[in-house]
Scaffold this motif. Structure first.
Motif, PDB file in Angstrom:
ATOM      1  N   GLY A   1       0.826  -1.206   0.000  1.00  0.00           N
ATOM      2  CA  GLY A   1       0.000   0.000   0.000  1.00  0.00           C
ATOM      3  C   GLY A   1       0.860   1.256   0.000  1.00  0.00           C
ATOM      4  N   LEU A   2       1.842   1.283   0.890  1.00  0.00           N
ATOM      5  CA  LEU A   2       2.652   2.496   1.060  1.00  0.00           C
ATOM      6  C   LEU A   2       3.409   2.895  -0.205  1.00  0.00           C
TER       7      LEU A   2
ATOM      8  N   LEU B   1       2.155   9.343   1.160  1.00  0.00           N
ATOM      9  CA  LEU B   1       1.647   7.981   1.318  1.00  0.00           C
ATOM     10  C   LEU B   1       1.222   7.441  -0.041  1.00  0.00           C
ATOM     11  N   GLY B   2       1.640   6.228  -0.352  1.00  0.00           N
ATOM     12  CA  GLY B   2       1.180   5.614  -1.592  1.00  0.00           C
ATOM     13  C   GLY B   2       2.064   5.901  -2.790  1.00  0.00           C
ATOM     14  N   ASN B   3       3.226   6.468  -2.543  1.00  0.00           N
ATOM     15  CA  ASN B   3       4.090   6.892  -3.633  1.00  0.00           C
ATOM     16  C   ASN B   3       5.556   6.883  -3.185  1.00  0.00           C
TER      17      ASN B   3
ATOM     18  N   TRP C   1       2.482   2.259  -3.400  1.00  0.00           N
ATOM     19  CA  TRP C   1       1.797   2.321  -4.693  1.00  0.00           C
ATOM     20  C   TRP C   1       0.350   2.805  -4.645  1.00  0.00           C
ATOM     21  N   ASP C   2      -0.323   2.647  -3.514  1.00  0.00           N
ATOM     22  CA  ASP C   2      -1.770   2.732  -3.538  1.00  0.00           C
ATOM     23  C   ASP C   2      -2.304   3.373  -2.250  1.00  0.00           C
ATOM     24  N   ARG C   3      -2.503   4.677  -2.328  1.00  0.00           N
ATOM     25  CA  ARG C   3      -2.918   5.428  -1.151  1.00  0.00           C
ATOM     26  C   ARG C   3      -4.300   4.994  -0.633  1.00  0.00           C
ATOM     27  N   THR C   4      -5.191   4.655  -1.552  1.00  0.00           N
ATOM     28  CA  THR C   4      -6.525   4.242  -1.090  1.00  0.00           C
ATOM     29  C   THR C   4      -6.452   2.891  -0.361  1.00  0.00           C
ATOM     30  N   PHE C   5      -5.522   2.056  -0.780  1.00  0.00           N
ATOM     31  CA  PHE C   5      -5.300   0.778  -0.089  1.00  0.00           C
ATOM     32  C   PHE C   5      -4.786   1.044   1.333  1.00  0.00           C
ATOM     33  N   VAL C   6      -3.906   2.034   1.484  1.00  0.00           N
ATOM     34  CA  VAL C   6      -3.398   2.396   2.814  1.00  0.00           C
ATOM     35  C   VAL C   6      -4.562   2.828   3.705  1.00  0.00           C
TER      36      VAL C   6
END
Ligand code: NAD
Ligand code: ZN
Length: 365
Positions: A190-191, A339-341, A193-198
């Motif tokens: 999550g951290l 976050l997410g990137n 690639w994918d902020r919504t997953f976080v």
């Protein structure tokens, strides 16, 4: 749930679900493995008593000829000698180029059985049946291999499986510490690639830790999706795939310096991700909330964000420059602005790294 890994030469499915082993014969024929081909199940001494009978009888009833090879559980057996022993067993059982190896177990089984599959008779097909949460990571991406006394995962190959079948019911017998460690890699996906997953994970620590099936399936699916997306862009780790090593520069050094005794891999990279977030603040000027949110998320999954020992900082830094990603003795880190990137940052100043190591040593703020 099914998702697909798309690679240059071929793509393969990842099936994730509860009680899906009975569908194995059907799923095998879907990837072209007819009952005419024989299967060799490779597993370890801890997983085999729990799940081998079930998998074996499902496949035998469908008409497959099945062989089995069991080795003693644990990272210590992930070595070349064990590869040779397994190859001998495969040979004596009559495994040929048309046969398929089935890896039933955690990351150790997947890496070892996958390496046997990559090398036996110049390579035969294999299927992954992961039984640890961490193996949602290791079973996707095609890296297989073994350890050498000179280094972890020193000897290996890229060998993609025909498919991955993850029955989440197997996680019920996984020791709790292993389960929690597995969530460190889920959180990492999550951290990076994918902020919504976080954000999704931040609200679901409780159901995920108590193995609520629907939540676990979704978490694994989203984690595998990130891994598959990254791998599809850079199968051989020439560039972007390195982002999967977020938290691993400090994490690997922690594991090595404590001789792989004190921390599980997940615990070490949890601390490593807390460190990477702090370093991101220093090097990239990331907002303080990145550190707070990262650490709060890890803590909600009962993962550590601090380490105990008072190691010599110079030795610690030296371990990091020996890390696979460190080229020419320079410190390379995967860092995050948001976050997410994440991004790959070379030539990170060792003074900043030392500052961060002081911050994440227990006893500091
Ligand atoms: P593991 O396979 O050793 O499993 C941990 C322990 O749990 C073992 O004792 C195992 O027997 C037991 N176990 C497994 N499934 C169980 C279950 N369902 N119920 C009860 N016990 C069970 O270790 P792991 O944490 O799954 O994987 C770690 C390995 O994965 C390392 O060797 C690491 O290098 C490798 N890895 C590989 C990749 C990759 O891309 N190939 C990525 C990450 C990690
Ligand atoms: Zn890892």
């Amino acid at each position: 749930r099914t998702l697909s890994v798309s690679l240059a030469q071929h793509s393969y499915p990842i099936h994730i679900g509860s009680s899906i082993y009975p569908k194995l014969p059907y799923l095998l024929t879907e990837v072209g493995v007819s009952t005419k081909r024989s299967l060799m199940i490779i597993s370890d001494s801890q997983v085999a008593p729990l799940y081998l009978n079930q998998v074996q009888s499902i496949l035998e009833q469908a008409g497959y000829r099945i062989g089995t090879a069991i080795f003693p559980a644990g990272e210590k057996k992930k070595n070349l000698q064990q590869v040779e022993e397994l190859i001998e067993q495969c040979y004596h059982w009559g495994l040929d180029r048309q046969s398929v190896i089935v890896a039933l177990g955690g990351g150790v089984v997947g890496d070892l059985a996958g390496f046997v599959a990559a090398t036996y008779m110049r390579g035969i097909s294999f299927v992954q049946l992961p039984t640890t949460l961490l193996a949602h990571d290791s079973s996707v991406g095609g890296k297989v291999g073994v350890n050498h006394r000179l280094g972890k995962n020193m000897i290996g190959a890229f060998h993609q499986p025909l498919m991955v079948v993850f029955d989440v019911d197997t996680l019920t017998t996984l020791p709790r510490r292993q389960l929690i460690s597995g969530y460190a890699e889920v959180i990492k996906h999550g951290l990076i690639w994918d902020r919504t997953f976080v954000q999704w994970l931040a609200m679901r620590a409780e159901p995920l830790l108590s193995l609520d099936r629907a939540s676990v399936i979704e978490a694994i699916e989203r984690g595998c999706q990130v891994k598959a997306t990254v791998v599809a862009q850079d199968e051989k780790e020439l560039g972007i795939r390195a982002v999967l090593n977020y938290g691993h520069t400090i994490g690997h050094a922690l594991e090595a310096i404590s001789f792989y005794q004190q921390y599980t891999h997940g615990e070490a990279i949890a601390i490593g991700m807390a460190g990477a977030a702090r370093l991101s603040r220093q090097v990239l000027g990331a907002h303080a909330s990145l550190v707070e949110q990262t650490e709060a998320l890890l803590r909600s999954f009962q993962l550590p964000t601090r380490f105990e020992q008072d190691w010599d900082e110079t030795e610690f830094i030296q371990r990091m420059t020996q890390d696979k990603k460190a080229r020419g003795g320079k410190l390379t880190f995967i860092l995050s602005k948001q976050l997410g990137n994440v991004e790959i940052v070379r030539d990170v100043d060792a003074v900043m790294v030392k500052n961060v190591l002081r911050e994440i040593r227990r006893g500091s703020c």
